[in-house]
Design a protein around this motif. Structure first.
Motif, PDB file in Angstrom:
ATOM      1  N   SER A   1      37.740  42.614  36.858  1.00  0.00           N
ATOM      2  CA  SER A   1      38.573  42.682  38.063  1.00  0.00           C
ATOM      3  C   SER A   1      39.840  41.843  37.920  1.00  0.00           C
ATOM      4  O   SER A   1      40.919  42.251  38.365  1.00  0.00           O
ATOM      5  CB  SER A   1      37.787  42.216  39.288  1.00  0.00           C
TER       6      SER A   1
ATOM      7  N   ASP B   1      36.035  41.717  44.446  1.00  0.00           N
ATOM      8  CA  ASP B   1      37.245  42.450  44.074  1.00  0.00           C
ATOM      9  C   ASP B   1      38.326  42.288  45.127  1.00  0.00           C
ATOM     10  O   ASP B   1      39.500  42.216  44.804  1.00  0.00           O
ATOM     11  CB  ASP B   1      36.920  43.926  43.859  1.00  0.00           C
TER      12      ASP B   1
ATOM     13  N   GLU C   1      36.989  50.556  37.309  1.00  0.00           N
ATOM     14  CA  GLU C   1      36.178  49.428  36.847  1.00  0.00           C
ATOM     15  C   GLU C   1      34.730  49.665  37.210  1.00  0.00           C
ATOM     16  O   GLU C   1      34.417  50.012  38.340  1.00  0.00           O
ATOM     17  CB  GLU C   1      36.643  48.124  37.509  1.00  0.00           C
TER      18      GLU C   1
HETATM   19 MG   LIG Z   1      34.622  43.052  39.076  1.00  0.00          MG
END
Ligand SMILES: [Mg+2]
Ligand SMILES: Nc1nc2c(ncn2[C@@H]2O[C@H](COP(=O)(O)OP(=O)(O)OP(=O)(O)O)[C@@H](O)[C@H]2O)c(=O)[nH]1
Length: 324
Positions: free
Chosen positions: A65, A101, A150
């Motif tokens: 992240s 995040d 991600e």
């Molecule tokens: Mg992450």
């Protein structure tokens, strides 16, 4: 249905205009798959392939992240619109990942050129193998030039989701067991670019050396992509320019080699197959339940458990019931 179609068209129109709430709503429709998701799919189908899709994977906490966030910054300063999908195949909820995040993406929270979104499987037909690429198309419809995907963790479904990207970035970091995890999860095969993050920590050199040995970067076949290893300290933005350069090089190679087109076709094939299997399964289950198949299964199960029937023959009989 007609009203839903109109609403979807309106949402897509607003998404095109850059309305983040419309983008969020469309991705929710795609994710839940119990409303007008087919209308959404039709409306955004024409946008397929407009963005480059970069998959980021690696062990929990490796810095995906943070790296994504600094990449967003670099891409934004080029004037690109960027989407970020954080995908968690193992969770039915868009829970834990989102919180972290949100914090790491805070720098971009008020930037109208950035869409950040978490996704979970949520019983979608075909799972994230279907929902994630659909969400990518929504982001493409919203005008994103780059979409970062991600995954949380490094299991099989994570590899599936990220492996479908145009460019796959595998992150590792100094720390016990990390390279072992990478090898176990099959990430040594799927990476186009390897990032050794947390280069500010001891042991980064060893990780680079181990990786180099493991993936054999020295000897690519002629015309093949020479896989790269990039060192980063994502928290300080160090190495992000090199990473971006490697990403650009891979994008250029994908175009000239035809690999990009090949991957996109493979990605679509995976989607179609996942949907087909999911639909067949749903149809089969519906047909069984209308014929009281659980009673039949129980009878067969009793026989298999007692050793008077093998499971293959049990399935033959079960399917014969369905077809009868
Ligand atoms: Mg992450
Ligand atoms: N020292 C150091 N710490 C870093 C670096 N990059 C990330 N971190 C820290 O590592 C922790 C995890 O970073 P994340 O970016 O959330 O890692 P992630 O891979 O996205 O984690 P999950 O999504 O939970 O799997 C955070 O505390 C970061 O600040 C780095 O280059 N150096």
């Amino acid at each position: 249905v007609v009203a839903e179609r109109v609403a979807v068209r309106d949402l897509v129109e607003r998404a095109r205009g850059g309305d983040p709430r419309a983008v969020a709503r469309l991705i929710t429709l795609v994710e839940r798959a119990d409303g007008p998701h087919r209308e959404v799919a039709q409306a955004v189908a024409g946008c397929a392939g407009q963005a480059r899709v970069i998959g980021l994977t690696g062990a929990p906490g490796v810095g995906k992240s943070t790296t994504a966030s600094s990449l967003v910054g670099a891409l934004r300063s080029r004037g690109e619109r960027v989407g970020v999908l954080a995908v968690d195949p193992s969770s039915p909820f868009t829970g834990g990942a989102l919180l972290g995040d949100r914090i790491r993406m805070q720098a971009h929270a008020t930037d109208p050129g950035v869409y950040v979104r978490s996704m979970a499987a949520r019983g979608h037909l075909g799972g994230l193998a279907v929902a994630a690429p659909e969400a990518v198309r929504v982001l493409e419809a919203a005008g994103c030039d780059t979409v970062l995907v991600e995954t949380v963790g490094v299991g099989q479904s994570e590899v599936e989701v990220v492996g479908a990207a145009d460019t796959v970035v595998v992150l590792v970091a100094p720390g016990a067991g990390d390279s072992v995890q990478v090898a176990k999860a099959g990430l040594l095969e799927i990476g186009d670019i390897y990032v050794v993050n947390k280069a500010d920590r001891d042991g980064a050199d060893i990780v680079v050396r181990d990786l180099r040995q493991a993936i054999g970067v020295a000897a690519p076949e002629p015309g093949a992509w020479a896989r790269r290893i990039v060192r980063t300290t994502a928290t300080a933005g160090v190495g992000v320019d090199e990473l971006l350069e490697a990403l650009d090089a891979h994008a250029a190679w994908s175009l000239t080699s035809g690999e990009g087109a090949r991957r996109r076709a493979a990605r679509a094939a995976t989607e179609i197959e996942a949907l087909a299997v999911a639909r067949m399964r749903a149809e089969l289950e519906a047909s069984w339940s209308s014929r009281g198949h659980s009673a039949v299964v129980q009878e067969l199960a009793a026989e298999v458990a007692a050793g008077t029937l093998d499971p293959w023959s049990a399935v033959d009989r079960l399917l014969a019931v369905k077809e009868a």
